[in-house]
Scaffold this motif. Sequence first.
Motif, PDB file in Angstrom:
ATOM      1  N   ILE A 166       0.879  -1.100  -0.082  1.00  0.00           N
ATOM      2  CA  ILE A 166       0.078   0.094  -0.051  1.00  0.00           C
ATOM      3  C   ILE A 166       1.048   1.232  -0.062  1.00  0.00           C
ATOM      4  O   ILE A 166       2.037   1.185   0.830  1.00  0.00           O
ATOM      5  CB  ILE A 166      -0.772   0.204   1.266  1.00  0.00           C
ATOM      6  CG1 ILE A 166      -1.786  -1.373   1.463  1.00  0.00           C
ATOM      7  CG2 ILE A 166      -1.810   1.252   1.021  1.00  0.00           C
ATOM      8  CD1 ILE A 166      -2.227  -1.281   2.760  1.00  0.00           C
ATOM      9  N   PRO A 190      -2.821   7.991  -1.897  1.00  0.00           N
ATOM     10  CA  PRO A 190      -3.474   7.035  -2.401  1.00  0.00           C
ATOM     11  C   PRO A 190      -4.268   7.765  -3.814  1.00  0.00           C
ATOM     12  O   PRO A 190      -4.694   6.953  -4.546  1.00  0.00           O
ATOM     13  CB  PRO A 190      -4.519   6.918  -1.508  1.00  0.00           C
ATOM     14  CG  PRO A 190      -4.457   8.189  -0.615  1.00  0.00           C
ATOM     15  CD  PRO A 190      -2.934   8.392  -0.585  1.00  0.00           C
ATOM     16  N   GLN A 235      -7.700   5.493  -0.176  1.00  0.00           N
ATOM     17  CA  GLN A 235      -6.751   4.392   0.718  1.00  0.00           C
ATOM     18  C   GLN A 235      -7.275   3.034   0.854  1.00  0.00           C
ATOM     19  O   GLN A 235      -6.727   1.915   0.786  1.00  0.00           O
ATOM     20  CB  GLN A 235      -6.407   5.205   1.811  1.00  0.00           C
ATOM     21  CG  GLN A 235      -4.816   4.770   2.321  1.00  0.00           C
ATOM     22  CD  GLN A 235      -3.833   4.414   1.378  1.00  0.00           C
ATOM     23  OE1 GLN A 235      -4.028   3.844   0.285  1.00  0.00           O
ATOM     24  NE2 GLN A 235      -2.881   5.105   1.521  1.00  0.00           N
ATOM     25  N   PRO A 281       1.231   4.482   4.647  1.00  0.00           N
ATOM     26  CA  PRO A 281      -0.266   4.714   4.322  1.00  0.00           C
ATOM     27  C   PRO A 281      -0.943   5.829   4.664  1.00  0.00           C
ATOM     28  O   PRO A 281      -2.184   6.136   4.218  1.00  0.00           O
ATOM     29  CB  PRO A 281      -0.842   3.258   4.639  1.00  0.00           C
ATOM     30  CG  PRO A 281      -0.139   2.836   5.739  1.00  0.00           C
ATOM     31  CD  PRO A 281       1.326   3.776   5.836  1.00  0.00           C
ATOM     32  N   THR A 282      -0.677   6.395   5.824  1.00  0.00           N
ATOM     33  CA  THR A 282      -1.547   7.549   6.122  1.00  0.00           C
ATOM     34  C   THR A 282      -1.130   8.980   6.188  1.00  0.00           C
ATOM     35  O   THR A 282      -1.774   9.892   6.699  1.00  0.00           O
ATOM     36  CB  THR A 282      -2.013   7.136   7.643  1.00  0.00           C
ATOM     37  OG1 THR A 282      -0.666   7.278   8.406  1.00  0.00           O
ATOM     38  CG2 THR A 282      -2.587   5.800   7.889  1.00  0.00           C
ATOM     39  N   ILE A 287      -7.828   4.431   9.254  1.00  0.00           N
ATOM     40  CA  ILE A 287      -7.245   3.576   8.423  1.00  0.00           C
ATOM     41  C   ILE A 287      -6.046   2.628   8.930  1.00  0.00           C
ATOM     42  O   ILE A 287      -6.053   1.574   8.828  1.00  0.00           O
ATOM     43  CB  ILE A 287      -6.279   4.443   7.272  1.00  0.00           C
ATOM     44  CG1 ILE A 287      -7.255   5.409   6.398  1.00  0.00           C
ATOM     45  CG2 ILE A 287      -5.345   3.691   6.533  1.00  0.00           C
ATOM     46  CD1 ILE A 287      -8.291   4.473   5.477  1.00  0.00           C
TER      47      ILE A 287
END
Lengths: 269, 288
Positions: free
Chosen positions: A90, A94, A161, A181-182, A193
Amino acid sequence: MTALLTVDRLSIATQARQLVRNLSFSIAPGERLGLIGESGSGKSLTSLALIGLLPETMAATGSIRLDGTEVIGAGERQLVALRGPAAATIFQEPLTALDPLMRVGRQVGEVVRRRLRHEGLPSSAPAVQTRVLELLSRVALPDPERLARVYPHEMSGGQRQRVAIAMALAWRPKLLVADEPTTALDVTTQAEILALIGQLVREDNMALLFISHDIPVVAGTVDRVAVLRQGELVEAGPVSDVLQAPADPYTRSLVAAARTFDTALGRLF
Amino acid sequence: MNGTAGSMPQTEGKMTRRTIPLSLIVGGVIVGLHLLAGLLTLFWTPYDPTAMVGGRLAGPSLAHWAGTDRLGRDLFTQILIGARIAIEVGSGAVAIGAAIGVTLGILAAFATRTLDDVFAAAFDILIAFPTLLVAMLIVAASQTASLFTAVLAIGIAGSAIIARLTRILAKRVLSMDYIVAARVAGSSWPSIVVVHVLPNIWPTLIVNLALQFGLAAMAESSLSYLGLGAPPPNASWGRLLQEAQGTVYTAPFGAIAPGIALVTLVIGVNLLADGLRAFADPTRRGRR
Ligand SMILES: Nc1ncnc2c1ncn2[C@@H]1O[C@H](COP(=O)(O)OP(=O)(O)OP(=O)(O)O)[C@@H](O)[C@H]1O
Ligand SMILES: [Mg+2]
């Protein structure tokens, strides 16, 4: 238990510069490892190297064994077979991780179809569609049937995402790699998330390589951490040990900085 | 980038609705009329295109909408046939040019550094030669002036421009995160080309192909004008223009009529392409 991923004396270099040096770590099945370090320390390069996706201009030496396959020196065919079933990633941003011209459902569907074919299961359009909707609801997207028909730019960052996570999950990978990822998300969405990733990793018993420079985020998500500084491993161990009693001065400064920042924000460590 | 999973941006409903761009409608109508006219000539023409049916160099009249040429043949009939030829040449040349150009461009984008540099330099050198000159050389080399050689020559000559554009567009797409994401998810290169690269370069490419269509139609006119295009009795607009040249002061309509036909077709194709691009790109949809 044998490790799912063993990185042994990994070095990554361009012709001009050494970017990662002598990095060794391993992840057991189901284990969650955090990789922390400041910007430019080589975290993303390491994550790309794991699945043989380094830019052409870079060379990796050492050894990376992922799910029993040596990645360094492997051919494209072997690597393609590894990507997905063994490890899925990931990404940080996103929006750019999704094809802007493809409806969300189709993007997830592409991965689902490949997996169904790979496993010799029927991959008719309805079969794919069913799995896509399952996946979208698994990542807690509201109204999956409607969202499957929208384009990425019509979704919020958090929703995108979630779609990216759904695509990663489509393969039921043994190792989930999450590269910051955040970072592109606001604090509330970020927490959601993270909770989602935590929950999914537990449910599917996936191993997790969680990359971040945000220490509080890492602390709540993983079992062990490895600290990277300018391409070199400076410290590794269980989260509580490393973050509460850092041995290395660099880790200490990272933790101290995070703590000051958090106090200023009024967040609890 | 705000919002939790529950909230949707308000613009969503509006953006998804497929509003048909005005340019698509106008361009479609213009090109459609040319197409109809061209198809019609396969079955019926107002007059026999080779027969002397009126006075020489007559101006427009009810019987002869575009007048007659210096042999007394009906010009409107020849312009209708010219529409068919222009469309055949335009779409034929674009198809050939795109087949060669897109293939080479994609190959270059995927090639190793050194090979890619070779490709890029080759495209630039080819582009430096005027399309028309290259087409003329190809026609001359084949030693037969037929409609087919004209189409082939124009198509090959135009392919370098398409190849260069494809290479640049494809390289940009290949550097995107979603390509890495697709590779991470186990996509092979061929499937990445079909699923991601072509759809993403298509909106820009289509506009360029329309431009190429116009250029091809004009290049055929130029080749015909030089006597290297479709030989008589193929009434291409270029040949009509050439024949009208000597009498342009006494009978200007002989040049004006095919000129208008050519210009409207080129404009129509460009409008159509622009409309198609807006239609193909969901992020632009609904905007004018
Ligand atoms: N394509 C490339 N060519 C040359 N050098 C690169 C390339 N990509 C990254 N680097 C260099 O490699 C080093 C490590 O980059 P990397 O992306 O792994 O950092 P990172 O730890 O992920 O940082 P961040 O937290 O900002 O994402 C950086 O110094 C960067 O300049
Ligand atoms: Mg990074």
